[in-house]
Design an enzyme around this catalytic site. Sequence first.
Site, PDB file in Angstrom:
ATOM      1  N   ASP A 263      -9.869  -0.898   4.072  1.00 40.15           N
ATOM      2  CA  ASP A 263      -9.236  -0.556   5.337  1.00 40.15           C
ATOM      3  C   ASP A 263     -10.001  -1.138   6.495  1.00 40.15           C
ATOM      4  O   ASP A 263      -9.419  -1.709   7.412  1.00 40.15           O
ATOM      5  CB  ASP A 263      -9.179   0.970   5.496  1.00 40.15           C
ATOM      6  CG  ASP A 263      -8.168   1.562   4.545  1.00 40.15           C
ATOM      7  OD1 ASP A 263      -8.307   2.742   4.207  1.00 40.15           O
ATOM      8  OD2 ASP A 263      -7.258   0.833   4.133  1.00 40.15           O
TER       9      ASP A 263
ATOM     10  N   ASP B 142       0.827  -1.183   0.000  1.00 40.02           N
ATOM     11  CA  ASP B 142       0.000   0.000   0.000  1.00 40.02           C
ATOM     12  C   ASP B 142       0.870   1.245   0.000  1.00 40.02           C
ATOM     13  O   ASP B 142       0.671   2.178  -0.781  1.00 40.02           O
ATOM     14  CB  ASP B 142      -0.864  -0.019   1.268  1.00 40.02           C
ATOM     15  CG  ASP B 142      -2.096   0.812   1.091  1.00 40.02           C
ATOM     16  OD1 ASP B 142      -2.683   1.176   2.112  1.00 40.02           O
ATOM     17  OD2 ASP B 142      -2.458   1.102  -0.045  1.00 40.02           O
TER      18      ASP B 142
END
Lengths: 477, 197
Positions: free
Chosen positions: A395, A255
């Site tokens: 998330d 990420d």
Amino acid sequence: MANTVEDIENNMATEAPVPSQNQHSEPGGTGVRSRGGGGGTAQNGQPPSTASQQRPAQVVEGDEDEDEELTLKYGAKHVIMLFVPVTLCMVVVVATIKSVSFYTQNDGQRLIYTPFPEDTDTLGERALNSVLNATIMISVIIVMTMVLVLLYKYRCYRVILGWLFLSSLLLLFFFSFIYLKEVFKTYNVAMDWITLAVIIWNFGVVGMVCIHWKGPLRLQQAYLIMISALMALVFIKYLPEWTAWLILAVISVYDLLAVLCPKGPLRILVETAQERNEPIFPALIYSSTMVWLVNMADTGLGHRPHTRKNSAETPVTEPESPAAPPPVVLGPAPLSPPEDDGGFTTNWVGQQEHQLGPLQSTEESRREIQQLPSARPPVMDDDDEERGVKLGLGDFIFYSMLVGKASAAASGDWNTTLACFVAILIGLCLTLLLLAIFKKALPALPISIFFGLVFYFATDNLVRPFMDQLALHQFYI
Amino acid sequence: MTAAVFFGCAFIAFGPAFSLFIFTIAKDPLRVIILIAGKANEGLAAISEEESSPISVREMAYVAGLGFGIMSGAFSMINTLSDSLGPGTVGMFGDSQYYFITSALMTLALTLLHTFWGVVFFDGCERKRWWVIVAVLCLHLVVSGLSLLNPLYVGSVPPVYVIMLLMAVWAFFSSGGSLHNLSLLWTCRKSNAETSS
């Protein structure tokens, strides 16, 4: 992966390429999608600076002091708006893990993405298998992101929309059916098939309507939290322990790289969408102010700000598709839970487009929003204060997966769970703070997951034995 | 052990802390953040130099202290609470029967003590009174030392509560309270010079 989605979504607008995680469907299934929402970038839709460059009125230009204070207060409010859903999701996952034993049982089943078993004879073999599993998973994520980018580049929108739809269908019906079944088993509740069918049918259909079309905001948020929790539970069940921790670590690194490095499939996706001036397919995004979308649909105001873009600072000039997160790449449909569409499924987008005219610059709006510090609330015409924040479902999924794994694996210890929970919230806080400072897209996963992992291992190995002894003798420090 | 024990001890240990949270912190998002991530103190300290600070140093001290207290209490108590829901017999091998209730009481005392210590400590730092800081540290050591007397509960719980009350008074006065304010409070009269704490 989900993180990437977020990133993607956020990143769609942002220059930083969102980690492909979002886009690629989780091996486990739909999870990828949802994860994508949250992936990487600070979800609040910090649009990349490019967006800001594109839009002149992006940044709030107040006094520096006022700006800072406003940013702080504003940021604080948005942080809280994210704390609550993240906390709820984690609470649901931890409560399920602690009560329903199904999700901690080892049935011997594995996802096809993690084919190597972890119940091996030697530690070395186990380590090797988990590394291989994590590698496969990450490669799948990268591949799915590429597929998504290609699909998008060659305008195969229907495929993407269909994929999103199938994903959410699978998640809302199949996984919730399994969940309900296991809960009934745990509490020994007798239930007939007809009632169960009616319940599941209603739950699923209302969920599809809420997520992909219109619905009350709270209901939509509740559904998004529920599907994120379901996805996290699937991952907790089917990913063996070392593999899960490795995947969390690798995905955070991914990420980080994907959002902050200039090259990446997500970046291409974003740039393509920008070139075409098209909205990107909404991925799974949790928004705290989606209601305006409904309003938008009703009023058909062209100048409604895009949810992505938020901001008082930037006057919205064109209709924007609400939360147009990058198309969620679900990966193999049956395997990936469709959560990706944080509510903004393609149907939704289609609706919007139909009612509002072609949506534009999703990425741009996203960028703008992302540019704004703190979560970007959708811009309201009237109310500066009522901006919402967006967080990718990816998330949510990864955070909950970390906390759930901590509560499942750590010798039944609540201290570890609590420590991981606080660590993730602190990470989220810091991420949003950094977002406010740097005003560009940032990955949301790395800081939280890093803190979560550090706290998990430190607490489980160092703090837990100490606290056990203290509690045994009732010593208080 | 029963649900009654679980809920009773949970409310004893965490009730005041959570009511403090709900009534004084939950409304202001900034305070919630400081509660959870106290490191924001530095950033906020810088801002509180300015004229219109979103949060004063005293509020920060209070919130940070409460955050520390809740976390410390949670870490001490949460495993005990979860065990109290399960099967078992308290004091089977000659241990005290009052294990749960004294744990809850000590946790409550410690939570509140941390809050007061936070307020007093910050105040000491602000006014550069180093003896205050030393006193807070010593009191903390004394309280922990007293807990070493467990399971002789009469030696640990009442003294800790006495210290807690003393700290409450100290924190009240160091954060700007005064007998005058108290009398105004009782008589429900407003005062121009209301101190905030």
